[in-house]
Design a protein around this motif. Structure first.
Motif, PDB file in Angstrom:
ATOM      1  N   PRO A 231      16.704  37.958  38.898  1.00  5.46           N
ATOM      2  CA  PRO A 231      15.468  37.666  39.621  1.00  5.46           C
ATOM      3  C   PRO A 231      14.539  36.705  38.898  1.00  5.46           C
ATOM      4  N   GLY A 232      14.629  36.653  37.591  1.00  5.58           N
ATOM      5  CA  GLY A 232      13.760  35.753  36.842  1.00  5.58           C
ATOM      6  C   GLY A 232      12.334  36.251  36.738  1.00  5.58           C
ATOM      7  N   PRO A 233      11.472  35.446  36.117  1.00  2.00           N
ATOM      8  CA  PRO A 233      10.095  35.879  35.865  1.00  2.00           C
ATOM      9  C   PRO A 233       9.237  35.869  37.129  1.00  2.00           C
ATOM     10  N   VAL A 234       8.166  36.638  37.081  1.00  3.26           N
ATOM     11  CA  VAL A 234       7.146  36.611  38.130  1.00  3.26           C
ATOM     12  C   VAL A 234       5.873  36.095  37.468  1.00  3.26           C
TER      13      VAL A 234
ATOM     14  N   TYR B  13       0.523  48.372  43.638  1.00  4.66           N
ATOM     15  CA  TYR B  13       1.937  48.251  44.032  1.00  4.66           C
ATOM     16  C   TYR B  13       2.059  48.286  45.550  1.00  4.66           C
ATOM     17  N   HIS B  14       1.402  49.220  46.200  1.00  3.93           N
ATOM     18  CA  HIS B  14       1.532  49.378  47.648  1.00  3.93           C
ATOM     19  C   HIS B  14       0.955  48.179  48.389  1.00  3.93           C
ATOM     20  N   THR B  15      -0.110  47.578  47.851  1.00  2.54           N
ATOM     21  CA  THR B  15      -0.673  46.377  48.473  1.00  2.54           C
ATOM     22  C   THR B  15       0.291  45.213  48.360  1.00  2.54           C
ATOM     23  N   ALA B  16       0.891  45.067  47.191  1.00  5.84           N
ATOM     24  CA  ALA B  16       1.862  43.984  46.992  1.00  5.84           C
ATOM     25  C   ALA B  16       3.051  44.154  47.921  1.00  5.84           C
ATOM     26  N   GLU B  17       3.523  45.382  48.082  1.00  6.08           N
ATOM     27  CA  GLU B  17       4.653  45.640  48.972  1.00  6.08           C
ATOM     28  C   GLU B  17       4.276  45.377  50.429  1.00  6.08           C
ATOM     29  N   ALA B  18       3.132  45.910  50.847  1.00 10.05           N
ATOM     30  CA  ALA B  18       2.709  45.761  52.239  1.00 10.05           C
ATOM     31  C   ALA B  18       2.479  44.302  52.602  1.00 10.05           C
TER      32      ALA B  18
ATOM     33  N   GLY C 272      15.341  48.358  47.301  1.00 16.68           N
ATOM     34  CA  GLY C 272      16.076  48.785  46.124  1.00 16.68           C
ATOM     35  C   GLY C 272      15.307  48.502  44.857  1.00 16.68           C
ATOM     36  N   PRO C 273      15.914  48.782  43.701  1.00 19.03           N
ATOM     37  CA  PRO C 273      15.226  48.645  42.409  1.00 19.03           C
ATOM     38  C   PRO C 273      14.695  47.243  42.126  1.00 19.03           C
ATOM     39  N   ARG C 274      15.422  46.200  42.565  1.00 21.74           N
ATOM     40  CA  ARG C 274      14.968  44.849  42.254  1.00 21.74           C
ATOM     41  C   ARG C 274      13.646  44.541  42.951  1.00 21.74           C
ATOM     42  N   MET C 275      13.530  44.902  44.228  1.00 18.51           N
ATOM     43  CA  MET C 275      12.280  44.645  44.931  1.00 18.51           C
ATOM     44  C   MET C 275      11.157  45.523  44.377  1.00 18.51           C
TER      45      MET C 275
ATOM     46  N   ARG D 180      10.823  46.355  41.306  1.00 15.98           N
ATOM     47  CA  ARG D 180      10.415  45.639  40.089  1.00 15.98           C
ATOM     48  C   ARG D 180       9.533  44.451  40.440  1.00 15.98           C
ATOM     49  N   ASN D 181       9.923  43.695  41.480  1.00 12.57           N
ATOM     50  CA  ASN D 181       9.132  42.532  41.879  1.00 12.57           C
ATOM     51  C   ASN D 181       7.739  42.927  42.342  1.00 12.57           C
TER      52      ASN D 181
END
Length: 257
Positions: free
Chosen positions: A93-96, A208-213, A190-193, A195-196
């Motif tokens: 995935p590389g850096p964020v 976290y929930h805001t970033a996901e939403a 999954g785990p990768r998302m 992590r992102n």
């Protein structure tokens, strides 16, 4: 009843977990014998056990797809295997972080696996396919290569490179009845998302929930894609014999073209 991929040998990179594991399961159920490839043999063994598969269903082969020597060794070990399906799934995935904060080594690491790895695997296994005048290559790209995604420049650029490699390679090997396509999943649960989303929340100062939403809201279906859906798509693409030089979106409507 015969299964659609009966008698074919498929090689899946990055098969030790996530999408590679799911793709392996669907290929086996469709009748293929799978060579599971990954850097860590222990992960491959666990993935095979978790899928409930046997050594007859899946052969395990450790390999670092970014290493020319490692890929060459893999090709020699599989010289007697008639690999006619190559699924280039291995990726990082590389850096964020913003581009100006990305270290050159981070950029190179992403391209080493995500692009160089696809090149090396195709170079190693295409000659047998063109000689046999039969074969399929499916490169796992991403919708992230086709739309803006702030903070993920190395990953996005690498996946767009995979799409470009796919279309050009399809033109090269099409005369030998070998098909080359890419599959571009959207956000896969999954785990990768996870992590992102954690890294994006830290980068942007949100939860976290805001970033996901915020991310998921961009999809027409308002959800992420499941790993099993990617495995199903790979099998479906392999049954479309007129499909080549195509990039298929599987994004729950994250990208519309």
């Amino acid at each position: 009843m015969s299964t659609p991929l009966a008698g074919r040998v498929a090689l899946v990179t990055g098969a030790g977990n996530g999408l590679g594991q799911a793709i392996t399961g669907h290929l086996v159920r469709a009748g293929a014998r799978v060579v599971m490839v990954g850097r860590q043999l222990g992960k491959l063994e666990k993935a095979r056990r978790d899928l409930g598969l046997s050594a007859e269903d899946c052969r395990l082969e450790p390999c670092d797809v970014a290493s020319a020597d490692s890929v060459a060794d893999l090709a020699r070990r599989l010289a007697s295997e008639p690999v006619s399906i190559l699924v280039n799934n291995a990726g990082v995935p590389g850096p964020v972080k913003e581009l100006v904060e990305v270290e050159a080594e981070e950029w190179d690491s992403v391209f080493a696996t995500n692009v160089r790895g696809v090149f090396l695997m195709c170079r190693a296994f295409l000659p047998a396919m063109t000689h046999a005048r039969e074969g399929d290559v499916i490169n796992i790209a991403s919708v992230s290569g086709k739309r803006p995604l702030a903070g993920r420049t190395p990953y996005c650029a690498s996946k767009m490179a995979v799409i470009g490699l796919t279309t050009t390679l399809a033109a090269e090997v099409g005369p030998y009845d070998v098909r080359v396509n890419s599959l571009s999943p959207g956000p896969v649960r999954g785990p990768r998302m996870e992590r992102n989303f954690r890294l994006e929340a830290a980068r942007s100062g949100t939860s976290y929930h805001t970033a996901e939403a915020d991310f998921v809201s961009r999809a027409a279906l308002g959800r992420m894609v499941e790993e099993d859906e990617v495995g199903q798509a790979v099998v479906a693409m392999l049954q479309m014999h007129g499909l080549t030089a195509a990039d298929i979106d599987l994004s729950a409507g994250m990208v519309a073209r």
